[in-house]
Scaffold this motif. Structure first.
Motif, PDB file in Angstrom:
ATOM      1  N   VAL A 139       0.806  -1.046  -0.040  1.00 45.64           N
ATOM      2  CA  VAL A 139      -0.103  -0.052   0.012  1.00 45.64           C
ATOM      3  C   VAL A 139       0.800   1.251  -0.083  1.00 45.64           C
ATOM      4  CG1 VAL A 139      -1.674   1.163   1.413  1.00 45.64           C
ATOM      5  CG2 VAL A 139      -2.069  -1.223   1.191  1.00 45.64           C
ATOM      6  N   LYS A 140       2.009   1.209   0.956  1.00 47.52           N
ATOM      7  CA  LYS A 140       2.799   2.415   0.795  1.00 47.52           C
ATOM      8  C   LYS A 140       3.670   2.539  -0.403  1.00 47.52           C
ATOM      9  CE  LYS A 140       6.347   4.330   3.900  1.00 47.52           C
ATOM     10  NZ  LYS A 140       7.258   4.077   5.052  1.00 47.52           N
ATOM     11  N   TYR A 141       3.992   1.675  -0.960  1.00 45.13           N
ATOM     12  CA  TYR A 141       4.745   1.805  -2.344  1.00 45.13           C
ATOM     13  C   TYR A 141       4.235   0.702  -3.510  1.00 45.13           C
ATOM     14  CZ  TYR A 141       8.525   4.077   0.184  1.00 45.13           C
ATOM     15  OH  TYR A 141       9.317   4.810   1.058  1.00 45.13           O
ATOM     16  N   SER A 142       4.000   1.388  -4.809  1.00 46.34           N
ATOM     17  CA  SER A 142       3.281   0.723  -5.637  1.00 46.34           C
ATOM     18  C   SER A 142       4.522   0.289  -6.620  1.00 46.34           C
ATOM     19  CB  SER A 142       2.558   1.505  -6.676  1.00 46.34           C
ATOM     20  OG  SER A 142       1.439   2.393  -5.986  1.00 46.34           O
ATOM     21  N   THR A 143       4.323  -1.166  -6.971  1.00 47.90           N
ATOM     22  CA  THR A 143       5.183  -1.603  -7.792  1.00 47.90           C
ATOM     23  C   THR A 143       5.027  -1.526  -9.349  1.00 47.90           C
ATOM     24  OG1 THR A 143       5.500  -3.417  -6.233  1.00 47.90           O
ATOM     25  CG2 THR A 143       6.237  -4.049  -8.475  1.00 47.90           C
ATOM     26  N   VAL A 144       6.132  -0.861  -9.983  1.00 47.71           N
ATOM     27  CA  VAL A 144       6.276  -0.660 -11.602  1.00 47.71           C
ATOM     28  C   VAL A 144       6.955  -1.504 -12.083  1.00 47.71           C
ATOM     29  CG1 VAL A 144       6.219   1.205 -13.243  1.00 47.71           C
ATOM     30  CG2 VAL A 144       5.176   1.869 -10.825  1.00 47.71           C
ATOM     31  N   VAL A 145       6.851  -2.225 -13.145  1.00 42.64           N
ATOM     32  CA  VAL A 145       7.410  -3.090 -13.864  1.00 42.64           C
ATOM     33  C   VAL A 145       7.632  -2.473 -15.357  1.00 42.64           C
ATOM     34  CG1 VAL A 145       7.831  -5.347 -15.045  1.00 42.64           C
ATOM     35  CG2 VAL A 145       6.813  -5.298 -12.750  1.00 42.64           C
ATOM     36  N   LEU A 146       8.896  -2.114 -15.700  1.00 45.84           N
ATOM     37  CA  LEU A 146       9.297  -1.542 -16.971  1.00 45.84           C
ATOM     38  C   LEU A 146       9.941  -2.323 -17.741  1.00 45.84           C
ATOM     39  CD1 LEU A 146      10.128   2.007 -15.469  1.00 45.84           C
ATOM     40  CD2 LEU A 146       7.735   1.472 -16.490  1.00 45.84           C
ATOM     41  N   SER A 147       9.744  -2.446 -19.155  1.00 49.35           N
ATOM     42  CA  SER A 147      10.584  -3.383 -20.083  1.00 49.35           C
ATOM     43  C   SER A 147      10.639  -2.293 -21.358  1.00 49.35           C
ATOM     44  CB  SER A 147       9.689  -4.393 -20.517  1.00 49.35           C
ATOM     45  OG  SER A 147      10.519  -5.207 -21.188  1.00 49.35           O
ATOM     46  N   PHE A 148      11.746  -2.205 -21.831  1.00 45.75           N
ATOM     47  CA  PHE A 148      12.120  -1.323 -22.902  1.00 45.75           C
ATOM     48  C   PHE A 148      13.117  -1.938 -23.881  1.00 45.75           C
ATOM     49  CE2 PHE A 148      13.892   0.360 -19.082  1.00 45.75           C
ATOM     50  CZ  PHE A 148      15.107   0.716 -19.405  1.00 45.75           C
ATOM     51  N   TYR A 149      13.104  -1.491 -24.955  1.00 43.10           N
ATOM     52  CA  TYR A 149      14.106  -2.095 -25.961  1.00 43.10           C
ATOM     53  C   TYR A 149      14.441  -0.989 -27.078  1.00 43.10           C
ATOM     54  CZ  TYR A 149       9.937  -2.772 -28.764  1.00 43.10           C
ATOM     55  OH  TYR A 149       8.789  -2.511 -29.323  1.00 43.10           O
ATOM     56  N   GLN A 150      15.368  -1.188 -27.914  1.00 44.58           N
ATOM     57  CA  GLN A 150      15.844  -0.371 -28.718  1.00 44.58           C
ATOM     58  C   GLN A 150      16.021  -1.221 -30.233  1.00 44.58           C
ATOM     59  OE1 GLN A 150      19.493   1.218 -27.206  1.00 44.58           O
ATOM     60  NE2 GLN A 150      20.629   0.158 -28.970  1.00 44.58           N
ATOM     61  N   SER A 151      15.963  -0.385 -31.282  1.00 39.82           N
ATOM     62  CA  SER A 151      16.209  -1.062 -32.707  1.00 39.82           C
ATOM     63  C   SER A 151      17.418  -1.577 -32.778  1.00 39.82           C
ATOM     64  CB  SER A 151      16.153   0.054 -33.931  1.00 39.82           C
ATOM     65  OG  SER A 151      14.979   0.690 -33.804  1.00 39.82           O
ATOM     66  N   LYS A 152      17.673  -2.521 -33.778  1.00 39.67           N
ATOM     67  CA  LYS A 152      18.960  -3.252 -34.012  1.00 39.67           C
ATOM     68  C   LYS A 152      20.016  -2.273 -34.138  1.00 39.67           C
ATOM     69  CE  LYS A 152      16.999  -7.664 -35.224  1.00 39.67           C
ATOM     70  NZ  LYS A 152      16.753  -8.755 -36.374  1.00 39.67           N
ATOM     71  N   THR A 153      21.253  -2.564 -33.378  1.00 39.33           N
ATOM     72  CA  THR A 153      22.586  -1.585 -33.867  1.00 39.33           C
ATOM     73  C   THR A 153      23.606  -2.167 -34.459  1.00 39.33           C
ATOM     74  OG1 THR A 153      21.628  -0.398 -31.826  1.00 39.33           O
ATOM     75  CG2 THR A 153      23.842  -0.078 -32.608  1.00 39.33           C
ATOM     76  N   VAL A 154      24.120  -1.544 -35.387  1.00 35.78           N
ATOM     77  CA  VAL A 154      25.266  -2.090 -35.934  1.00 35.78           C
ATOM     78  C   VAL A 154      26.482  -1.486 -35.399  1.00 35.78           C
ATOM     79  CG1 VAL A 154      26.626  -2.296 -38.277  1.00 35.78           C
ATOM     80  CG2 VAL A 154      24.123  -2.686 -38.152  1.00 35.78           C
TER      81      VAL A 154
END
Length: 292
Positions: A205-220
């Protein structure tokens, strides 16, 4: 005549008093029942006011970014800004393929294709959750998915509290009655588990849990590295041919110098050979005897 009326009046007065008495008793019973109902209503009101609001907020988001590493740093900064804490952070690069192009005898161009993703779990105070999610959304190129849930655990929390109190009273009774210690230990462990669950609910209740998932384009990635193949460092055929002639002459010169260093032994061998020839010519019979 008047004497006959007096008894009738007395009877009427008695009946009137009896009616008033019965009505008074009825009112007292009604007042008592209303008081009981009022006390029940007050207990219900006390129970309702005792219910603490326990709202558990959770959220998750998946989105694409320009730079995973930079976005991770920005999210960490936002988390600190909103009085939160990063609980989990994992960043991983997956190699999709590579190719080597030879630039010279000692260097090659190494070309790699990879994808980078990151996962973060943060705890944010519920009052700052909406603003935090909006700020994080602005870091992405676009959002794949975004979700927020609110789970009301008020009644579950109250139920757990009341059951814990019941078990504590039961444990006190069993302790006084000197019940089986093993059963008493099970009951105490159950009380501990319930209290731990309540503490976990308070934390959620005191702290909300946030799950983040992020990515980027393929890199050369292109980088010039040293050639690790030692065979590539060998000189060409013509250079090795010239080197062979040079080495052959050097070997011949060393041989001549070595022979020159043995001139004394060579002269001694020649002198010994001449001496043997001379004695063989002067005493041929001696050499025939030696041979026979």
């Amino acid at each position: 005549m008047k004497i006959k009326i007096l008894p009738a009046l007395a009877v009427g007065v008695l009946l009137l008093g009896a009616c008033r008495g019965s009505s008074g008793k009825y009112e007292a019973i009604n007042n008592s029942s209303s008081a009981d109902s009022a006390s029940v209503d007050s207990r219900a009101a006390d129970t309702s006011t005792a219910v603490q609001t326990k709202l558990v907020k959770t959220a998750d988001m998946r989105f694409k970014v320009k730079d995973v590493r930079q976005t991770s740093e920005n999210i960490s900064t936002l988390t600190a800004k909103y009085n939160g804490m990063v609980m989990h952070h994992q960043m991983q690069a997956t190699n999709e393929g590579s190719q080597d192009t030879r630039l010279g005898t000692d260097s090659i161009m190494h070309i790699s294709l990879f994808t980078m993703v990151a996962d973060m779990t943060v705890n944010i105070p519920p009052n700052n959750l909406e603003n935090f999610m909006n700020q994080v959304a602005q870091l992405g190129l676009y959002i794949d998915s975004r979700k927020m849930n609110i789970d009301d655990k008020s009644l579950e929390y109250l139920s757990s509290k009341l059951k814990t109190q019941n078990r504590e009273e039961l444990v006190k009774q069993q302790d006084k009655a000197k019940e089986d210690p093993s059963r008493l230990l099970v009951a105490k462990d159950d009380i501990v588990d319930r209290k731990i669950n309540d503490l976990k609910t308070d934390k959620d209740v005191k702290y909300s849990t946030v799950v983040l998932s992020f990515y980027q384009s393929k890199t050369v990635i292109k980088e010039v590295v040293a050639n690790e193949d030692t065979a590539a460092y060998q000189p060409s055929f013509f250079k090795r041919l010239v080197s062979s002639f040079s080495y052959g002459w050097s070997f011949f010169a060393d041989l001549i110098l070595g022979v020159a260093n043995l001139w004394a032994f060579i002269l001694a061998a020649i002198g010994l050979w001449i001496l043997v020839k001379y004695y063989k010519r002067k005493n041929p019979a001696l050499f025939r005897t030696i041979k026979s």
